[in-house]
Design a protein around this motif. Sequence first.
Motif, PDB file in Angstrom:
ATOM      1  N   LEU A  58       0.898  -1.168  -0.102  1.00 25.11           N
ATOM      2  CA  LEU A  58      -0.134   0.065   0.038  1.00 25.11           C
ATOM      3  C   LEU A  58       0.868   1.376   0.147  1.00 25.11           C
ATOM      4  N   GLU A  59       1.890   0.959   0.729  1.00 28.47           N
ATOM      5  CA  GLU A  59       2.889   2.382   0.605  1.00 28.47           C
ATOM      6  C   GLU A  59       3.539   2.729  -0.549  1.00 28.47           C
ATOM      7  N   GLU A  60       3.705   1.544  -1.386  1.00 29.04           N
ATOM      8  CA  GLU A  60       4.202   1.707  -2.807  1.00 29.04           C
ATOM      9  C   GLU A  60       3.166   2.476  -3.645  1.00 29.04           C
ATOM     10  N   LYS A  61       2.073   2.351  -3.300  1.00 29.33           N
ATOM     11  CA  LYS A  61       0.843   2.839  -4.247  1.00 29.33           C
ATOM     12  C   LYS A  61       0.675   4.365  -3.798  1.00 29.33           C
ATOM     13  N   ILE A  62       1.431   4.996  -2.909  1.00 33.84           N
ATOM     14  CA  ILE A  62       1.362   6.275  -2.630  1.00 33.84           C
ATOM     15  C   ILE A  62       2.612   6.863  -3.406  1.00 33.84           C
ATOM     16  N   ILE A  63       2.744   7.011  -4.583  1.00 31.22           N
ATOM     17  CA  ILE A  63       3.927   6.980  -5.225  1.00 31.22           C
ATOM     18  C   ILE A  63       4.321   8.369  -5.163  1.00 31.22           C
ATOM     19  N   GLY A  64       5.954   8.518  -4.679  1.00 35.20           N
ATOM     20  CA  GLY A  64       6.579   9.709  -4.610  1.00 35.20           C
ATOM     21  C   GLY A  64       6.083  10.647  -3.628  1.00 35.20           C
ATOM     22  N   LYS A  65       5.420  10.307  -2.408  1.00 34.88           N
ATOM     23  CA  LYS A  65       4.947  10.918  -1.283  1.00 34.88           C
ATOM     24  C   LYS A  65       5.588  10.344  -0.141  1.00 34.88           C
ATOM     25  N   PRO A  66       6.471  10.918   0.599  1.00 39.22           N
ATOM     26  CA  PRO A  66       7.119  10.553   1.820  1.00 39.22           C
ATOM     27  C   PRO A  66       5.661  10.363   2.991  1.00 39.22           C
ATOM     28  N   LEU A  67       5.948   9.356   3.623  1.00 41.45           N
ATOM     29  CA  LEU A  67       4.947   9.146   4.650  1.00 41.45           C
ATOM     30  C   LEU A  67       5.185  10.232   5.596  1.00 41.45           C
TER      31      LEU A  67
ATOM     32  N   SER B 126      -7.306  18.240  10.354  1.00 41.08           N
ATOM     33  CA  SER B 126      -6.886  17.009  10.277  1.00 41.08           C
ATOM     34  C   SER B 126      -5.711  16.631   9.645  1.00 41.08           C
ATOM     35  N   MET B 127      -5.167  15.349  10.000  1.00 43.94           N
ATOM     36  CA  MET B 127      -4.046  15.015   9.502  1.00 43.94           C
ATOM     37  C   MET B 127      -4.267  14.760   8.013  1.00 43.94           C
ATOM     38  N   GLY B 128      -5.169  14.118   7.533  1.00 43.21           N
ATOM     39  CA  GLY B 128      -5.572  14.149   6.209  1.00 43.21           C
ATOM     40  C   GLY B 128      -5.587  15.376   5.256  1.00 43.21           C
ATOM     41  N   ALA B 129      -5.676  16.474   6.123  1.00 45.72           N
ATOM     42  CA  ALA B 129      -5.783  17.830   5.401  1.00 45.72           C
ATOM     43  C   ALA B 129      -4.456  18.246   5.169  1.00 45.72           C
ATOM     44  N   TYR B 130      -3.524  18.145   6.437  1.00 42.50           N
ATOM     45  CA  TYR B 130      -2.120  18.259   6.533  1.00 42.50           C
ATOM     46  C   TYR B 130      -1.270  17.255   5.196  1.00 42.50           C
ATOM     47  N   TRP B 131      -1.850  16.204   5.214  1.00 44.50           N
ATOM     48  CA  TRP B 131      -1.367  15.265   4.031  1.00 44.50           C
ATOM     49  C   TRP B 131      -1.540  15.883   2.649  1.00 44.50           C
ATOM     50  N   VAL B 132      -2.772  16.424   2.296  1.00 38.96           N
ATOM     51  CA  VAL B 132      -2.912  17.276   1.063  1.00 38.96           C
ATOM     52  C   VAL B 132      -2.200  18.518   0.836  1.00 38.96           C
ATOM     53  N   GLN B 133      -1.960  19.202   2.050  1.00 42.97           N
ATOM     54  CA  GLN B 133      -1.264  20.457   2.095  1.00 42.97           C
ATOM     55  C   GLN B 133       0.112  20.342   1.851  1.00 42.97           C
ATOM     56  N   THR B 134       0.661  19.198   2.402  1.00 41.95           N
ATOM     57  CA  THR B 134       2.309  18.906   2.289  1.00 41.95           C
ATOM     58  C   THR B 134       2.845  17.766   1.260  1.00 41.95           C
ATOM     59  N   ARG B 135       1.688  16.944   0.932  1.00 40.77           N
ATOM     60  CA  ARG B 135       2.143  15.856  -0.154  1.00 40.77           C
ATOM     61  C   ARG B 135       1.184  15.751  -1.157  1.00 40.77           C
ATOM     62  N   GLY B 136       0.041  16.633  -1.125  1.00 42.64           N
ATOM     63  CA  GLY B 136      -0.932  16.421  -2.307  1.00 42.64           C
ATOM     64  C   GLY B 136      -0.489  17.045  -3.571  1.00 42.64           C
TER      65      GLY B 136
END
Length: 162
Positions: free
Chosen positions: A76-85, A152-162
């Motif tokens: 699943l991590e590999e499906k999140i291509i180019g985005k560091p966790l 939310s952490m999801g919003a942070y994900w979009v802001q920093t990795r989206g």
Amino acid sequence: MEIERKWMVTGWPEGLPLEEEFTMRQGYISVQPTVRIREEALTGGSTDYILCFKSAGGLAREEIERSIDKDLFVQLEEKIIGKPLIKKVRRSYRLPDGAVLEVNHVDEGLPTAFWYAEVEYPTVEAALRWQPEACGLAAYLNDEVTNQPGQSMGAYWVQTRG
């Protein structure tokens, strides 16, 4: 059902007994609805891999978490291509009233790093009644963001990795 309140904080709290500490990595397959993977390594203990689904909401929302094996996590991590966790350190503290304060340091060392704290409750009524002053935390928990959009952490994900 997950019922929790959230505050932006600065640093670890002082004078509270530390219960446990985790080092985490998490990423989002989707943010609407929330579908998250997380690796949780307990300091001095085991590592768990979790797949989580969350509904929309603020104070209360549906949450389903399931343990997964490391191989599925990696796939699943590999499906999140180019985005560091997202990297997090979470420390849990037992409060005088028996509640647990979870404090998170997110993406330490990055320009976007920040701290937040959460307390989970058994009911919405208990969450609304609880006051930080009762545990001597009024100064520490003074910036509540529970129902604020974009916190939310999801919003942070979009802001920093989206």
